[in-house]
Scaffold this motif. Structure first.
Motif, PDB file in Angstrom:
ATOM      1  N   VAL A  44       0.842  -1.204   0.000  1.00 38.09           N
ATOM      2  CA  VAL A  44       0.000   0.000   0.000  1.00 38.09           C
ATOM      3  C   VAL A  44       0.875   1.251   0.000  1.00 38.09           C
ATOM      4  CG1 VAL A  44      -1.612   1.354   1.391  1.00 38.09           C
ATOM      5  CG2 VAL A  44      -2.026  -1.081   1.032  1.00 38.09           C
ATOM      6  N   LEU A  45       1.894   1.268   0.861  1.00 43.98           N
ATOM      7  CA  LEU A  45       2.766   2.449   0.951  1.00 43.98           C
ATOM      8  C   LEU A  45       3.581   2.647  -0.325  1.00 43.98           C
ATOM      9  CD1 LEU A  45       3.974   2.142   4.651  1.00 43.98           C
ATOM     10  CD2 LEU A  45       2.239   3.685   3.718  1.00 43.98           C
ATOM     11  N   LEU A  46       4.135   1.556  -0.866  1.00 46.75           N
ATOM     12  CA  LEU A  46       4.887   1.673  -2.117  1.00 46.75           C
ATOM     13  C   LEU A  46       3.978   2.124  -3.267  1.00 46.75           C
ATOM     14  CD1 LEU A  46       7.259  -1.427  -2.051  1.00 46.75           C
ATOM     15  CD2 LEU A  46       7.894   0.977  -1.897  1.00 46.75           C
ATOM     16  N   GLY A  47       2.745   1.630  -3.271  1.00 48.95           N
ATOM     17  CA  GLY A  47       1.797   2.048  -4.299  1.00 48.95           C
ATOM     18  C   GLY A  47       1.501   3.530  -4.229  1.00 48.95           C
ATOM     19  N   LEU A  48       1.249   4.015  -3.026  1.00 52.13           N
ATOM     20  CA  LEU A  48       0.985   5.448  -2.865  1.00 52.13           C
ATOM     21  C   LEU A  48       2.201   6.284  -3.257  1.00 52.13           C
ATOM     22  CD1 LEU A  48      -1.034   5.452   0.479  1.00 52.13           C
ATOM     23  CD2 LEU A  48      -1.895   5.908  -1.831  1.00 52.13           C
ATOM     24  N   LEU A  49       3.394   5.792  -2.886  1.00 57.25           N
ATOM     25  CA  LEU A  49       4.619   6.500  -3.235  1.00 57.25           C
ATOM     26  C   LEU A  49       4.827   6.530  -4.750  1.00 57.25           C
ATOM     27  CD1 LEU A  49       7.170   7.864  -2.047  1.00 57.25           C
ATOM     28  CD2 LEU A  49       8.269   5.633  -2.189  1.00 57.25           C
ATOM     29  N   ALA A  50       4.565   5.416  -5.415  1.00 56.37           N
ATOM     30  CA  ALA A  50       4.731   5.361  -6.871  1.00 56.37           C
ATOM     31  C   ALA A  50       3.725   6.266  -7.576  1.00 56.37           C
ATOM     32  CB  ALA A  50       4.596   3.921  -7.365  1.00 56.37           C
ATOM     33  N   VAL A  51       2.482   6.287  -7.088  1.00 59.30           N
ATOM     34  CA  VAL A  51       1.472   7.172  -7.690  1.00 59.30           C
ATOM     35  C   VAL A  51       1.878   8.630  -7.491  1.00 59.30           C
ATOM     36  CG1 VAL A  51      -0.907   7.988  -7.488  1.00 59.30           C
ATOM     37  CG2 VAL A  51      -0.439   5.548  -7.557  1.00 59.30           C
ATOM     38  N   ALA A  52       2.334   8.966  -6.289  1.00 57.18           N
ATOM     39  CA  ALA A  52       2.764  10.342  -6.025  1.00 57.18           C
ATOM     40  C   ALA A  52       3.951  10.719  -6.915  1.00 57.18           C
ATOM     41  CB  ALA A  52       3.128  10.503  -4.552  1.00 57.18           C
ATOM     42  N   ALA A  53       4.902   9.801  -7.067  1.00 59.89           N
ATOM     43  CA  ALA A  53       6.056  10.076  -7.929  1.00 59.89           C
ATOM     44  C   ALA A  53       5.615  10.256  -9.377  1.00 59.89           C
ATOM     45  CB  ALA A  53       7.076   8.956  -7.811  1.00 59.89           C
TER      46      ALA A  53
END
Length: 142
Positions: free
Chosen positions: A11-20
């Motif tokens: 979940v955290l990596l997904g949010l980080l990738a979307v933000a990036a």
């Protein structure tokens, strides 16, 4: 690491990738093939987030009911359900073979950029060769 910890990480990596991806999109990142990077980040991020969040929500839904959890495990491991799932995957693979071939031919006739067609061909060949490899491996085992 516990299964829930992996899901939280997804979940955290997904949010980080979307933000990036959104940041790169807004910044107008790159030229050439790098123009696709923001969209790839957003797509991968959405996939990771969806997988992790779905698993966390599923675990939370059955947490208070051990009987339901046991029943779901039995259904997941049931031979009939596994056979149905394997047969559906096989049919989808058979369809995918023809769809990818038609798509490659269409892209070639439309004179799409050579790099895009070659990437599609590489992905198609990877899938087909892995299917042949798995079949040979399974034939030796059985």
């Amino acid at each position: 690491m516990k299964k829930n910890a992996w899901n939280v990480l997804f979940v955290l990596l997904g949010l980080l990738a979307v933000a990036a991806g959104l940041w790169l999109l807004r910044a107008g990142a790159g030229f050439g093939a790098a123009r696709a990077l923001p969209y790839v980040c957003i797509g991968v991020g959405c996939g990771l987030f969806g997988q992790g969040a779905g698993e966390l929500l599923a675990a939370r839904a059955v947490r208070g009911d051990p009987a339901l959890q046991r029943r779901l495990e039995v259904e997941r491991a049931d031979e009939r359900n596994r056979a149905i799932s394997d047969r559906a995957k096989g049919r989808a693979f058979d369809r995918m073979t023809f769809v990818y071939s038609a798509l490659m031919l269409t892209f070639a006739l439309m004179k799409v950029e050579l790099a895009a067609v070659l990437l599609l061909v590489a992905a198609y060949l990877f899938v087909e060769f892995s299917a042949v490899y798995d079949r040979c491996k399974l034939e030796k085992e059985m």
